[in-house]
Write an enzyme that holds these catalytic residues in place. Structure first.
Site, PDB file in Angstrom:
ATOM      1  CB  ALA A   1     -69.788  10.373  -3.916  1.00  0.00           C
ATOM      2  CG  HIS A   2     -67.257   9.091  -8.104  1.00  0.00           C
ATOM      3  ND1 HIS A   2     -65.951   8.752  -8.330  1.00  0.00           N
ATOM      4  CD2 HIS A   2     -67.722   8.166  -7.237  1.00  0.00           C
ATOM      5  CE1 HIS A   2     -65.657   7.660  -7.646  1.00  0.00           C
ATOM      6  NE2 HIS A   2     -66.724   7.297  -6.974  1.00  0.00           N
ATOM      7  CG  ASN A   3     -70.011   7.725 -11.648  1.00  0.00           C
ATOM      8  OD1 ASN A   3     -68.890   7.573 -11.169  1.00  0.00           O
ATOM      9  ND2 ASN A   3     -70.209   8.004 -12.914  1.00  0.00           N
TER      10      ASN A   3
END
Length: 346
Positions: free
Chosen positions: A244-246
């Site tokens: 997922a993001h980051n």
């Protein structure tokens, strides 16, 4: 752009590449790898597990890759080195025709923006689309049907198998391997709720992959919401993995199939996550952590070691009994605490 079907090497050439000690005819030419049982005179076999030593004396291989301690039982030429399995891995790349050095060329059915920067001997397959501002390093291979979004950079020696999607503003390091169907840089799962409906949060970050990264088929690495999602050097990601993001993943970490990592989690260096492992968001997983298959991690792990959760498969009847007992554990704990208190008072 056509690759050779087979590649040939002499045993002397293989010994030099591996740093192995050769016993036998260095001029013998071989063109592939096979098991001890199936190998013919033009193939190399290997012994990486003692359980296969029973097949060594009858092998017809042109040569066998093995440890020096097993050399006396080998009836054919041998390549001796301390780690035969590592040697096998290195030879497998030599004999894989798809890994032959690219010859370069842009297929006429490809769509390449005018300002794309191409290194030497870049190959672009049919129906690939490469948008404006992209940079491709030397000997990059872009397979049929790939998409590379605007402003992305692909490092030298990287290979995109057919139908890979690299979205805009993605950085891929040198010698990366991206398998078919993987998506690098799609939007992260970010929404704000007003009590009635969801409002999308634009994902303004990118994705950075280090050198020597491999991403399996149909895996997804989401772009960051603000900062980049970062995958370190020599990270190996299996098929059907969701990052997922980051998220940040340290160097030399390996993720087996169907791992899912929620947003903003940090995974350290030299970690191994087994198949089906799930990491909750905003966690920190330290260096040298191993998580066994199908485990769910909901708290940070700071000490190296092996961690597990869940239970192994059992008969349904036993599982149903254990499920009932599991629901009774809290009551058992309270009753035990009362008994211990009575024991101390009495």
């Amino acid at each position: 752009m056509k690759h050779p079907v087979t590649r040939e090497f002499t045993l002397a050439e293989l010994a030099e590449r591996l740093g192995a000690h050769l016993e036998g005819d260095g001029g013998r030419r071989v063109r592939g790898l096979a098991t001890l049982r199936e190998a013919g005179p033009d193939q190399v076999a290997f012994v990486a597990n003692r359980s296969y030593l029973k097949d060594l004396s009858a092998t017809r291989a042109g040569a066998v890759l093995l440890q020096p301690e097993h050399a006396a039982a080998c009836p054919v030429a041998r390549l001796e080195l301390a780690n035969p399995y590592l040697g096998y891995a290195q030879l497998s790349q030599l004999f894989d025709p798809i890994l032959a050095p690219p010859r370069g060329g842009i297929h006429p059915a490809a769509v390449v923006a005018d300002d794309v920067v191409l290194g030497e001997r870049v190959e672009v397959g049919p129906n690939a689309v490469i948008e404006a501002g992209v940079e491709l390093g030397d000997e990059v291979v872009v397979g049929a049907g790939c998409f590379i979004g605007a402003g992305s950079r692909i490092g030298a020696g990287s290979r995109l198998h057919p139908n890979v999607t690299v979205c805009h503003g993605v950085v891929v390091g040198a010698r990366a391997i991206l398998h078919s169907g993987c998506v690098i840089g799609a939007d992260g799962f970010g929404f704000a709720h007003d009590g009635g409906r969801w409002h999308k949060i634009a994902q303004l970050g990118g994705v950075v992959l280090g050198d020597d990264v491999e991403v399996g088929s149909c895996s997804s690495i989401d772009r960051g919401a603000l900062d980049d999602t970062v995958i370190g050097n020599d990270v190996k990601i299996d098929s059907q993995v969701q990052i997922a993001h980051n998220v940040r993943i340290g160097d030399h970490t390996a993720l087996a199939g169907c791992v899912g990592i929620a947003g903003s989690t940090r995974v350290g260096r030299n970690c191994m996550l087994g198949g089906g492992v799930g990491l909750a968001g905003h966690l920190t997983i330290g260096d040298g952590v191993q998580v066994t298959g199908m485990s769910l991690v909901t708290n940070s792990i700071h000490e190296p070691g092996v961690y597990s959760s869940g239970t192994g498969a059992m008969t349904n009847a036993l599982w149903r009994k254990n499920a009932v007992r599991f629901k009774q554990l809290d009551d058992f704990a309270r009753r035990l605490a009362r008994l211990e208190k009575r024991g101390r008072e009495g």
